[in-house]
Design an enzyme around this catalytic site. Structure first.
Site, PDB file in Angstrom:
ATOM      1  N   ALA A  38     -20.740  70.117   7.816  1.00  0.00           N
ATOM      2  CA  ALA A  38     -19.556  69.959   6.962  1.00  0.00           C
ATOM      3  C   ALA A  38     -18.270  69.637   7.709  1.00  0.00           C
ATOM      4  O   ALA A  38     -17.222  69.512   7.081  1.00  0.00           O
ATOM      5  CB  ALA A  38     -19.351  71.245   6.147  1.00  0.00           C
ATOM      6  N   SER A  39     -18.329  69.474   9.018  1.00  0.00           N
ATOM      7  CA  SER A  39     -17.085  69.316   9.774  1.00  0.00           C
ATOM      8  C   SER A  39     -16.694  67.859  10.026  1.00  0.00           C
ATOM      9  O   SER A  39     -15.659  67.595  10.642  1.00  0.00           O
ATOM     10  CB  SER A  39     -17.185  70.056  11.115  1.00  0.00           C
ATOM     11  OG  SER A  39     -18.222  69.507  11.909  1.00  0.00           O
ATOM     12  N   GLY A  41     -17.567  63.367   8.702  1.00  0.00           N
ATOM     13  CA  GLY A  41     -18.312  62.384   7.934  1.00  0.00           C
ATOM     14  C   GLY A  41     -18.476  62.723   6.470  1.00  0.00           C
ATOM     15  O   GLY A  41     -17.582  63.272   5.822  1.00  0.00           O
ATOM     16  N   ILE A  42     -19.661  62.399   5.943  1.00  0.00           N
ATOM     17  CA  ILE A  42     -19.886  62.600   4.513  1.00  0.00           C
ATOM     18  C   ILE A  42     -19.976  64.084   4.167  1.00  0.00           C
ATOM     19  O   ILE A  42     -19.736  64.462   3.017  1.00  0.00           O
ATOM     20  CB  ILE A  42     -21.124  61.832   4.004  1.00  0.00           C
ATOM     21  CG1 ILE A  42     -22.406  62.305   4.683  1.00  0.00           C
ATOM     22  CG2 ILE A  42     -20.933  60.342   4.176  1.00  0.00           C
ATOM     23  CD1 ILE A  42     -23.652  61.642   4.131  1.00  0.00           C
ATOM     24  N   LEU A  90     -28.150  73.875  12.989  1.00  0.00           N
ATOM     25  CA  LEU A  90     -29.453  73.625  12.373  1.00  0.00           C
ATOM     26  C   LEU A  90     -30.565  73.412  13.383  1.00  0.00           C
ATOM     27  O   LEU A  90     -31.745  73.397  13.010  1.00  0.00           O
ATOM     28  CB  LEU A  90     -29.356  72.416  11.432  1.00  0.00           C
ATOM     29  CG  LEU A  90     -29.039  72.694   9.955  1.00  0.00           C
ATOM     30  CD1 LEU A  90     -30.104  73.573   9.313  1.00  0.00           C
ATOM     31  CD2 LEU A  90     -27.673  73.336   9.789  1.00  0.00           C
ATOM     32  N   THR A 137     -33.764  69.679  13.834  1.00  0.00           N
ATOM     33  CA  THR A 137     -32.455  69.677  13.176  1.00  0.00           C
ATOM     34  C   THR A 137     -32.521  69.123  11.764  1.00  0.00           C
ATOM     35  O   THR A 137     -32.044  69.749  10.806  1.00  0.00           O
ATOM     36  CB  THR A 137     -31.459  68.834  13.994  1.00  0.00           C
ATOM     37  OG1 THR A 137     -31.412  69.331  15.342  1.00  0.00           O
ATOM     38  CG2 THR A 137     -30.068  68.890  13.380  1.00  0.00           C
ATOM     39  N   SER A 171     -32.796  59.442   4.329  1.00  0.00           N
ATOM     40  CA  SER A 171     -32.371  58.104   4.742  1.00  0.00           C
ATOM     41  C   SER A 171     -33.449  57.099   4.391  1.00  0.00           C
ATOM     42  O   SER A 171     -34.646  57.434   4.334  1.00  0.00           O
ATOM     43  CB  SER A 171     -32.106  58.065   6.246  1.00  0.00           C
ATOM     44  OG  SER A 171     -31.944  56.731   6.703  1.00  0.00           O
ATOM     45  N   TYR A 193     -42.960  58.837  22.485  1.00  0.00           N
ATOM     46  CA  TYR A 193     -41.732  59.135  21.737  1.00  0.00           C
ATOM     47  C   TYR A 193     -40.824  57.914  21.667  1.00  0.00           C
ATOM     48  O   TYR A 193     -40.577  57.248  22.667  1.00  0.00           O
ATOM     49  CB  TYR A 193     -40.966  60.281  22.410  1.00  0.00           C
ATOM     50  CG  TYR A 193     -39.610  60.558  21.798  1.00  0.00           C
ATOM     51  CD1 TYR A 193     -39.492  61.376  20.683  1.00  0.00           C
ATOM     52  CD2 TYR A 193     -38.447  59.994  22.334  1.00  0.00           C
ATOM     53  CE1 TYR A 193     -38.249  61.638  20.115  1.00  0.00           C
ATOM     54  CE2 TYR A 193     -37.206  60.252  21.769  1.00  0.00           C
ATOM     55  CZ  TYR A 193     -37.112  61.070  20.664  1.00  0.00           C
ATOM     56  OH  TYR A 193     -35.879  61.321  20.100  1.00  0.00           O
TER      57      TYR A 193
END
Length: 319
Positions: A38-39, A41-42, A90, A137, A171, A193
């Site tokens: 929440a800190s 961007g969207i 997260l 995350t 996404s 990876y």
């Protein structure tokens, strides 16, 4: 300001609609929402618009000072806003458990959970719990958080008779993942990876999580909906692990990508709009339901992911 032009879907909204526009006239007073990531961007814009509509917003942030700055900006614009900041990483099981314990101890209602935080295209890294960072995350952290908060959401929905809503920011990149979809046997394996595929894998996991949780809640006849969404291409710092691309997005993105006000629209639409009452287990783009590829509707894969994720969080929680 230049804005993307988009064809309006059944909801009446398009890619150019902003979060304020899709929630215009909606009163969220009495509702409580948790927003992760929440800190900036969207996530930050989602908090601002929810607060504007009267929602009590709990900002889950990794950096408390950054969260406090966003809160101050919101309060300056909306003096009567109810906004609290709580630390939440997260990628850390212990941080998630601490956040959930602290929140649950406050005996607050919980109407809306917005699983927004995420990373993208990071080099191979294991979280502090030994889990590949994108998966840890973007998926597993939110899986655990939702699991720890779900009983409180059920209680709130039952006591208030107000539908609870869980929103998972996924996404369109779910389409680009490893050939097996989810690398269950090699989730933490550096061999083979690729950051773009690891990101896509985590976003596929978001959609499968939403579908399986929705299915279980419907079976239990619980008044909580679960939906996933693609916010669109946004000018944010999500490309920070890719220096060249991050610079390109920052320089040219404003001409071809959504701004954060547009990027937060579908999230806020799903959180508050009466049009989606009772709608669950769907994938939204530009505030409209969109069909997903077959591997994202595979019920067996979704159940396997659920069991796999439960196994991981139980291992971590008892270690």
């Amino acid at each position: 300001m230049w804005r993307l032009l988009g064809r309006r879907g059944p909801s009446g909204y398009s890619s150019s609609s902003t979060a304020e526009e899709v929630t215009e006239g909606i009163d969220g007073s009495g509702l409580t929402a948790i927003v992760t990531g929440a800190s900036s961007g969207i996530g930050a814009e989602t908090c601002r618009v929810l607060a504007l509509r009267g929602v009590h917003v709990i900002m889950g942030v990794r950096n408390a000072s950054a969260g406090a700055c966003v809160k101050a900006v919101i309060i300056k614009e909306i003096p009567n806003a109810k906004v609290d900041v709580m630390v939440l990483d997260l990628s850390s099981m212990s941080s998630i458990r601490n956040f959930a314990e602290n929140f649950n101890s406050q005996n607050l209602p919980l109407n809306i959970l917005i699983n927004n935080a995420g990373i993208a295209f990071a080099p191979f890294t294991l979280s502090e719990d030994g889990i590949e960072l994108h998966f840890a995350t973007n998926h597993l952290g939110h899986f655990l958080l939702t699991h720890l908060l779900l009983e409180g959401m059920k209680r709130t929905a039952q006591e208030t008779n107000i539908e609870g809503r869980i929103i998972i920011v996924s996404s369109d990149s779910y389409k680009l993942t490893y050939h097996e979809g989810i690398r269950f046997d090699r989730i933490n394996d550096e061999l083979g990876y690729k950051s773009i595929l690891a990101y896509g894998q985590s976003k596929l996991a978001n959609i499968l999580h939403a579908q399986e949780l929705s299915k279980q809640l419907k079976h239990e006849d619980v008044k909580i909906t679960v939906n996933a969404l693609h916010p669109g291409g946004i000018v944010t710092n999500i490309m920070r692990y890719q220096g060249f691309l991050d610079g390109l997005v920052a320089t040219l993105g404003k001409y071809v990508l959504k701004n954060v006000q547009q990027g937060a629209a579908t999230t806020c639409y799903l959180a508050l709009h009466p049009q989606v009452r009772g709608v669950s287990g769907k994938f939204f783009v530009d505030s409209n339901i969109t069909e997903v590829k077959s591997h994202a509707t595979d019920e067996d894969l979704a159940k396997k992911l659920w069991d796999f994720s439960m196994g991981l969080i139980k291992v971590q929680m008892t270690s």
